[in-house]
Motif scaffolding. Structure first.
Motif, PDB file in Angstrom:
ATOM      1  N   PRO A 219       0.798  -1.234   0.000  1.00 10.15           N
ATOM      2  CA  PRO A 219       0.000   0.000   0.000  1.00 10.15           C
ATOM      3  C   PRO A 219       0.829   1.282   0.000  1.00 10.15           C
ATOM      4  CG  PRO A 219       0.260  -0.781   2.233  1.00 10.15           C
ATOM      5  CD  PRO A 219       1.016  -1.749   1.368  1.00 10.15           C
ATOM      6  N   LEU A 220       2.154   1.174  -0.115  1.00 13.51           N
ATOM      7  CA  LEU A 220       3.031   2.336   0.057  1.00 13.51           C
ATOM      8  C   LEU A 220       3.471   2.967  -1.256  1.00 13.51           C
ATOM      9  CD1 LEU A 220       5.294   0.952   2.930  1.00 13.51           C
ATOM     10  CD2 LEU A 220       3.380   2.556   3.141  1.00 13.51           C
ATOM     11  N   VAL A 221       3.081   2.378  -2.377  1.00 13.66           N
ATOM     12  CA  VAL A 221       3.551   2.857  -3.660  1.00 13.66           C
ATOM     13  C   VAL A 221       3.080   4.281  -3.943  1.00 13.66           C
ATOM     14  CG1 VAL A 221       1.561   1.904  -4.905  1.00 13.66           C
ATOM     15  CG2 VAL A 221       3.709   2.298  -6.125  1.00 13.66           C
ATOM     16  N   HIS A 222       3.936   5.055  -4.603  1.00 13.64           N
ATOM     17  CA  HIS A 222       3.511   6.326  -5.169  1.00 13.64           C
ATOM     18  C   HIS A 222       2.891   6.004  -6.519  1.00 13.64           C
ATOM     19  CE1 HIS A 222       4.187  10.159  -7.475  1.00 13.64           C
ATOM     20  NE2 HIS A 222       3.560  10.605  -6.406  1.00 13.64           N
ATOM     21  N   ASP A 262       5.763  13.204   7.789  1.00 12.68           N
ATOM     22  CA  ASP A 262       4.448  13.711   7.367  1.00 12.68           C
ATOM     23  C   ASP A 262       4.329  13.762   5.848  1.00 12.68           C
ATOM     24  OD1 ASP A 262       6.167  15.814   6.828  1.00 12.68           O
ATOM     25  OD2 ASP A 262       4.892  17.364   7.723  1.00 12.68           O
ATOM     26  N   ASP A 263       5.172  13.019   5.155  1.00 13.34           N
ATOM     27  CA  ASP A 263       5.137  12.963   3.689  1.00 13.34           C
ATOM     28  C   ASP A 263       3.908  12.156   3.267  1.00 13.34           C
ATOM     29  OD1 ASP A 263       5.562  12.499   0.963  1.00 13.34           O
ATOM     30  OD2 ASP A 263       7.731  12.309   1.198  1.00 13.34           O
ATOM     31  N   VAL A 264       2.921  12.833   2.686  1.00 11.56           N
ATOM     32  CA  VAL A 264       1.703  12.138   2.262  1.00 11.56           C
ATOM     33  C   VAL A 264       1.785  11.697   0.811  1.00 11.56           C
ATOM     34  CG1 VAL A 264       0.249  13.323   3.945  1.00 11.56           C
ATOM     35  CG2 VAL A 264       0.536  14.320   1.665  1.00 11.56           C
ATOM     36  N   ALA A 265       2.754  12.194   0.057  1.00 12.22           N
ATOM     37  CA  ALA A 265       2.912  11.804  -1.343  1.00 12.22           C
ATOM     38  C   ALA A 265       3.651  10.473  -1.460  1.00 12.22           C
ATOM     39  CB  ALA A 265       3.646  12.889  -2.120  1.00 12.22           C
ATOM     40  N   VAL A 266       4.794  10.390  -0.803  1.00 12.63           N
ATOM     41  CA  VAL A 266       5.592   9.157  -0.768  1.00 12.63           C
ATOM     42  C   VAL A 266       5.764   8.794   0.706  1.00 12.63           C
ATOM     43  CG1 VAL A 266       7.789   8.071  -1.365  1.00 12.63           C
ATOM     44  CG2 VAL A 266       6.783   9.762  -2.903  1.00 12.63           C
ATOM     45  N   PRO A 267       4.946   7.885   1.227  1.00  5.34           N
ATOM     46  CA  PRO A 267       4.970   7.592   2.662  1.00  5.34           C
ATOM     47  C   PRO A 267       6.346   7.175   3.160  1.00  5.34           C
ATOM     48  CG  PRO A 267       3.058   6.586   1.618  1.00  5.34           C
ATOM     49  CD  PRO A 267       3.924   7.114   0.510  1.00  5.34           C
ATOM     50  N   VAL A 268       6.619   7.525   4.410  1.00  4.58           N
ATOM     51  CA  VAL A 268       7.909   7.235   5.006  1.00  4.58           C
ATOM     52  C   VAL A 268       8.198   5.739   5.015  1.00  4.58           C
ATOM     53  CG1 VAL A 268       7.026   7.096   7.375  1.00  4.58           C
ATOM     54  CG2 VAL A 268       9.408   7.794   6.969  1.00  4.58           C
ATOM     55  N   GLY A 269       7.153   4.917   4.932  1.00 11.73           N
ATOM     56  CA  GLY A 269       7.359   3.471   4.864  1.00 11.73           C
ATOM     57  C   GLY A 269       8.225   3.044   3.710  1.00 11.73           C
ATOM     58  N   ASN A 270       8.295   3.843   2.641  1.00  7.65           N
ATOM     59  CA  ASN A 270       9.200   3.538   1.537  1.00  7.65           C
ATOM     60  C   ASN A 270      10.636   3.452   2.034  1.00  7.65           C
ATOM     61  OD1 ASN A 270       8.080   3.928  -1.595  1.00  7.65           O
ATOM     62  ND2 ASN A 270       6.719   4.781  -0.042  1.00  7.65           N
ATOM     63  N   SER A 271      11.055   4.440   2.820  1.00  2.57           N
ATOM     64  CA  SER A 271      12.419   4.432   3.347  1.00  2.57           C
ATOM     65  C   SER A 271      12.595   3.377   4.433  1.00  2.57           C
ATOM     66  CB  SER A 271      12.778   5.812   3.894  1.00  2.57           C
ATOM     67  OG  SER A 271      13.066   6.720   2.849  1.00  2.57           O
ATOM     68  N   LEU A 272      11.562   3.174   5.259  1.00  2.00           N
ATOM     69  CA  LEU A 272      11.687   2.204   6.347  1.00  2.00           C
ATOM     70  C   LEU A 272      11.828   0.787   5.815  1.00  2.00           C
ATOM     71  CD1 LEU A 272       9.060   3.680   8.846  1.00  2.00           C
ATOM     72  CD2 LEU A 272      11.559   3.777   9.020  1.00  2.00           C
ATOM     73  N   GLN A 273      11.038   0.438   4.792  1.00  5.06           N
ATOM     74  CA  GLN A 273      11.175  -0.883   4.189  1.00  5.06           C
ATOM     75  C   GLN A 273      12.551  -1.074   3.571  1.00  5.06           C
ATOM     76  OE1 GLN A 273       6.694  -2.308   2.801  1.00  5.06           O
ATOM     77  NE2 GLN A 273       8.063  -1.407   1.310  1.00  5.06           N
ATOM     78  N   LEU A 274      13.005  -0.044   2.859  1.00  9.11           N
ATOM     79  CA  LEU A 274      14.316  -0.137   2.227  1.00  9.11           C
ATOM     80  C   LEU A 274      15.421  -0.232   3.277  1.00  9.11           C
ATOM     81  CD1 LEU A 274      16.158  -0.153  -0.201  1.00  9.11           C
ATOM     82  CD2 LEU A 274      15.965   2.345  -0.312  1.00  9.11           C
ATOM     83  N   LEU A 275      15.275   0.514   4.361  1.00 10.23           N
ATOM     84  CA  LEU A 275      16.259   0.465   5.441  1.00 10.23           C
ATOM     85  C   LEU A 275      16.377  -0.950   5.995  1.00 10.23           C
ATOM     86  CD1 LEU A 275      18.185   1.929   7.410  1.00 10.23           C
ATOM     87  CD2 LEU A 275      16.183   2.387   8.850  1.00 10.23           C
ATOM     88  N   ALA A 276      15.245  -1.621   6.190  1.00  8.36           N
ATOM     89  CA  ALA A 276      15.278  -2.988   6.700  1.00  8.36           C
ATOM     90  C   ALA A 276      16.010  -3.914   5.730  1.00  8.36           C
ATOM     91  CB  ALA A 276      13.856  -3.484   6.944  1.00  8.36           C
ATOM     92  N   GLN A 291      10.076  14.867  11.788  1.00 12.21           N
ATOM     93  CA  GLN A 291       8.651  14.889  12.103  1.00 12.21           C
ATOM     94  C   GLN A 291       7.847  15.628  11.042  1.00 12.21           C
ATOM     95  OE1 GLN A 291       7.721  16.330  16.036  1.00 12.21           O
ATOM     96  NE2 GLN A 291       5.554  16.597  15.578  1.00 12.21           N
ATOM     97  N   GLU A 292       8.416  16.702  10.508  1.00 15.67           N
ATOM     98  CA  GLU A 292       7.695  17.480   9.504  1.00 15.67           C
ATOM     99  C   GLU A 292       8.630  17.861   8.371  1.00 15.67           C
ATOM    100  OE1 GLU A 292       6.314  21.160  11.096  1.00 15.67           O
ATOM    101  OE2 GLU A 292       8.198  21.609  12.106  1.00 15.67           O
ATOM    102  N   GLY A 293       8.032  18.167   7.248  1.00 15.63           N
ATOM    103  CA  GLY A 293       8.798  18.541   6.076  1.00 15.63           C
ATOM    104  C   GLY A 293       8.052  18.262   4.787  1.00 15.63           C
ATOM    105  N   GLY A 294       7.075  17.326   4.849  1.00 12.01           N
ATOM    106  CA  GLY A 294       6.309  17.023   3.645  1.00 12.01           C
ATOM    107  C   GLY A 294       7.168  16.324   2.607  1.00 12.01           C
ATOM    108  N   HIS A 295       6.840  16.579   1.347  1.00 11.16           N
ATOM    109  CA  HIS A 295       7.538  15.913   0.253  1.00 11.16           C
ATOM    110  C   HIS A 295       8.168  16.946  -0.689  1.00 11.16           C
ATOM    111  CE1 HIS A 295       8.487  12.644  -2.456  1.00 11.16           C
ATOM    112  NE2 HIS A 295       8.028  13.359  -3.467  1.00 11.16           N
ATOM    113  N   GLY A 296       9.268  16.559  -1.285  1.00  9.44           N
ATOM    114  CA  GLY A 296       9.876  17.377  -2.320  1.00  9.44           C
ATOM    115  C   GLY A 296      10.473  18.677  -1.842  1.00  9.44           C
TER     116      GLY A 296
END
Length: 327
Positions: A219-222, A262-276, A291-296
């Motif tokens: 469910p994390l795909v952009h 708080d990135d709603v475009a590309v969820p942080v789970g993208n990086s967390l999965q890759l990190l694992a 905590q904040e910064g959004g995307h791009g």
């Protein structure tokens, strides 16, 4: 490590702007001029262009003379724009901006970021790459062909410019982070060799991935990036092949990850999965989640926010891995 603030911000020089804007705006508030040095990636036409009929476009979105905000579409002749620092430290950085594989931004994650790293002595090469939906024979691998060719050109020409061919890193943001990840993880060449430059490795010595589009899976795909890269109905095999977290990263070079939670475009789970995946493969890696910064956000859109420290964090990490000398 010393960052020249004037160079890092890059907003102190004259740039092309409407005559009326130039007359009314102090020079210190105008966007800097573009570097004039460019390198064509391919000695002739880019590979697999027999069915390509698009016309290249570069669009300016900014109405503020203090900065550019351009994006390139329908690229047919990919290039590197070169930004050489006043005092080069021997390190080179290939920058791959984002744009959801629909376009490639020029400034926000390209020239803007390059000026920061050039201020630290890094020689920067900003890639304007072909896009997968424009009819190239290689399809989703067309951008990867350009990224591999770009890295090889930077490395093959490094010694001639007093740079170290063993210190060539890549920085990719958003969909450009996905492309930088492919460049790092994929062992095989995406195109047939065209000249002597292709005899050197296309693998970066370090990889910096900013809010990367890592996965092609729900469910994390952009969704926009996947649509442009793989089409509306990708097969499970294609999803596996282009999901960074599902690749074999064994023996790959160190990776730096940065994401806002708080990135709603590309969820942080993208990086967390890759990190694992990176940790399981034993890849030296470091991750910073804000905590904040959004995307791009690049460098300009986070002024005054905690994430604004990310270039210094990336440079300190790179120094620990011997890419630059920290002073």
């Amino acid at each position: 490590m010393t960052l020249n603030r004037r160079t890092a911000l890059g907003f102190a020089a004259l740039a092309a702007a409407p005559r009326s804007a130039v007359a009314m705006t102090p020079a210190s508030q105008l966007a800097p001029p573009d570097p004039i040095e460019t390198i064509r990636l391919w000695p002739g036409a880019a590979p697999g262009g027999d069915r390509v009929t698009v016309t290249p476009q570069v669009t300016e979105r900014s109405t503020d003379p203090a900065f550019h905000d351009r994006f390139a579409r329908y690229t047919t002749d990919p290039i590197l724009t070169v930004l050489r620092p006043e005092q080069p430290n021997g390190a080179s950085l290939l920058l791959i901006p984002g744009g959801g594989y629909k376009w490639a931004v020029v400034d926000k994650e390209g020239l803007d970021c390059a000026r920061v790293f050039a201020g630290a002595g890094v020689t920067c090469f900003i890639l304007r790459y072909r896009l997968p939906g424009d009819g190239w024979t290689a399809g989703p691998d067309a951008p990867l062909q350009d990224a591999q060719r770009a890295l090889r050109l930077v490395r093959s020409q490094a010694a001639a410019h007093g740079l170290d061919p063993a210190r060539v890193a890549v920085l990719g943001a958003s969909a450009g982070g996905h492309l930088a990840g492919l460049l790092t993880a994929r062992a095989e060449a995406a195109y047939a060799a065209v000249d002597a430059a292709d005899a050197v490795s296309h693998r970066p010595d370090l990889s910096i991935l900013l809010y990367p589009v890592a996965t092609m899976a729900e469910p994390l795909v952009h969704a926009g990036s996947r649509l442009e890269l793989l089409g509306p109905t990708p097969t499970p095999e294609a999803i596996d092949r282009y999901s960074l977290e599902r690749m074999d990263w064994t023996g790959r070079s160190p990776v730096f990850l940065l994401h806002a939670m708080d990135d709603v475009a590309v969820p942080v789970g993208n990086s967390l999965q890759l990190l694992a995946t990176l940790r399981a493969a034993g890849v030296p890696c470091e991750a910073h989640l804000f905590q904040e910064g959004g995307h791009g956000f690049g460098v300009r859109l986070i002024a005054g926010k905690p994430a604004a420290v990310w270039p210094a964090l990336a440079l300190a990490w790179a120094a620990r891995h011997g890419w630059i000398t920290q002073t």
